[in-house]
Write a protein that holds these residues in place. Structure first.
Motif, PDB file in Angstrom:
ATOM      1  N   PRO A  43       0.823  -1.206   0.000  1.00  0.00           N
ATOM      2  CA  PRO A  43       0.000   0.000   0.000  1.00  0.00           C
ATOM      3  C   PRO A  43       0.859   1.259   0.000  1.00  0.00           C
ATOM      4  O   PRO A  43       2.081   1.175   0.196  1.00  0.00           O
ATOM      5  N   ASN A  44       0.228   2.402  -0.179  1.00  0.00           N
ATOM      6  CA  ASN A  44       0.988   3.658  -0.138  1.00  0.00           C
ATOM      7  C   ASN A  44       1.661   3.797   1.212  1.00  0.00           C
ATOM      8  O   ASN A  44       1.078   3.469   2.242  1.00  0.00           O
ATOM      9  N   GLY A  45       2.909   4.243   1.191  1.00  0.00           N
ATOM     10  CA  GLY A  45       3.639   4.433   2.438  1.00  0.00           C
ATOM     11  C   GLY A  45       4.294   3.165   2.965  1.00  0.00           C
ATOM     12  O   GLY A  45       4.876   3.158   4.049  1.00  0.00           O
ATOM     13  N   ALA A  46       4.228   2.067   2.181  1.00  0.00           N
ATOM     14  CA  ALA A  46       4.784   0.782   2.648  1.00  0.00           C
ATOM     15  C   ALA A  46       6.310   0.774   2.675  1.00  0.00           C
ATOM     16  O   ALA A  46       6.917  -0.028   3.379  1.00  0.00           O
ATOM     17  N   GLY A  47       6.918   1.655   1.878  1.00  0.00           N
ATOM     18  CA  GLY A  47       8.378   1.677   1.824  1.00  0.00           C
ATOM     19  C   GLY A  47       8.950   1.248   0.479  1.00  0.00           C
ATOM     20  O   GLY A  47      10.159   1.034   0.335  1.00  0.00           O
ATOM     21  N   LYS A  48       8.101   1.175  -0.540  1.00  0.00           N
ATOM     22  CA  LYS A  48       8.547   0.708  -1.859  1.00  0.00           C
ATOM     23  C   LYS A  48       9.557   1.680  -2.483  1.00  0.00           C
ATOM     24  O   LYS A  48      10.634   1.272  -2.912  1.00  0.00           O
ATOM     25  N   SER A  49       9.169   2.962  -2.538  1.00  0.00           N
ATOM     26  CA  SER A  49      10.063   3.958  -3.158  1.00  0.00           C
ATOM     27  C   SER A  49      11.368   4.078  -2.389  1.00  0.00           C
ATOM     28  O   SER A  49      12.444   4.175  -2.991  1.00  0.00           O
TER      29      SER A  49
END
Ligand code: ADP
Length: 314
Positions: free
Chosen positions: A38-44
């Motif tokens: 989800p958004n904010g998961a740490g992907k970027s």
């Protein structure tokens, strides 16, 4: 066989907040690998650490056999599409692509030839001389994608590549990713869209709140998370079937099929025999494959609950 990318216990903390928490993953060569969450998961944050745009606090990263923090030359072998897109808006489409190609060591003549080919393929042939700022957002995104792949990198790392693209351009991007894979190259991309991931990925890693929830071959992930629901279909409508399903209880009608939720350890052979004994011919009896979306929702909700319980005990 060595991995294209290996993360071992990688962490990143922003002023007290843990963005990536002890993350380990392994990307085999020649695969399409999805980093999902989800958004904010740490992907970027993860992908930026891989690209050495931000420095990790802990752990090891091995990218094409090198540590990108110590050997920055390895980054030239990668095509990276960042989440925040940005092109020089006053340059022409062709100039900007050639500029990015030259940074990666491609000579101008080759870059121009390659760029023309890509612009045609992406339906931007008539725009090669136009200033970037005159293009729509979707078109600019395609130009940025061309700039990412122009030097024929052996590894593509794409951060949310589909975001902001209309369905037609999403299709173009999808085809390009698949073509890369066909050429024997590796593609890593991040997304929060499980349907896109399902269509493209062979391997996935799901992260939530900076931590890995699960990873592996999509096929295996599906198998390991299979439930006990079955899809049942008959050749014709029949009151006999209706009556059986009403008695059965955990049966729901979905279009022209039935979904049966069986208890753990249920005797499916006996059930098939009973279904075959009904007066309409049975045409389908199949265990339901969980979608990545279902797995994601179940497992990420589970991860969030574990996290809350842990925090409650601190
Ligand atoms: P994702 O790409 O999965 O949406 P990000 O890696 O962008 O997630 O962010 C992970 C977490 O780190 C989020 O909580 C985000 O707010 C935080 N974060 C990201 N970049 C910074 C930054 N530069 N400073 C402080 N916090 C950040």
């Amino acid at each position: 066989m060595s991995h294209t990318l290996l993360l071992e216990g990688v962490s990143k903390r922003y002023s007290g907040h843990v963005a990536v928490d002890d993350l380990s993953l392994a990307v085999p060569p020649g695969t399409i690998y999805g980093i999902l969450g989800p958004n904010g998961a740490g992907k970027s944050t993860t992908l930026r650490m891989v690209m050495n745009i931000i420095i990790r606090d802990a752990g090891r990263i091995t990218l094409l056999g090198a540590d990108p923090e110590k050997d920055r030359s390895v980054l030239r072998r990668i095509g990276f599409l960042p989440e925040e897109r940005g092109l020089y808006k006053k340059m022409s489409v062709l100039e900007v692509i050639v500029f990015f190609a030259q940074i990666k060591g491609v000579d101008a003549k080759t870059a121009r030839r390659e760029a023309d080919g890509w612009l045609e393929r992406m339906g931007l042939g008539d725009w090669r001389g136009a200033k970037v700022e005159t293009l729509s957002k979707g078109m600019q995104q395609k130009v940025q994608f061309i700039a990412t792949v122009i030097h024929k990198p052996e590894l593509l790392i794409l951060d949310e590549p589909q975001s902001g693209l209309d369905p037609v351009n999403q299709e173009v991007l999808r085809d390009t990713i698949l073509q890369h894979r066909k050429d024997g190259k590796t593609v890593i991309f991040s997304t929060h869209n499980m349907d896109q991931a399902e269509q493209l990925c062979e391997h996935v890693c799901i992260i939530a709140q900076g931590r890995k929830v699960l990873d592996g071959r999509l096929r295996d992930v599906r198998r390991e998370n299979i439930g006990n629901a079955y899809r049942v279909q008959f050749d014709a409508e029949s009151p006999d079937v209706e009556a059986f399903m009403a008695r059965f209880g955990a049966a729901t009608r979905e279009g022209d099929e039935w979904r049966l939720e069986l208890p753990e350890g249920a005797d499916t052979r006996a059930l098939v025999t009973a279904l075959n004994g009904l007066d309409a011919p049975l045409t389908r009896f199949e265990r339901e494959q969980p979608s990545l979306h279902d797995i994601f929702v179940t497992r990420v909700a589970g991860a969030a609950q574990t996290r809350r319980q842990e925090l409650a005990h601190v």
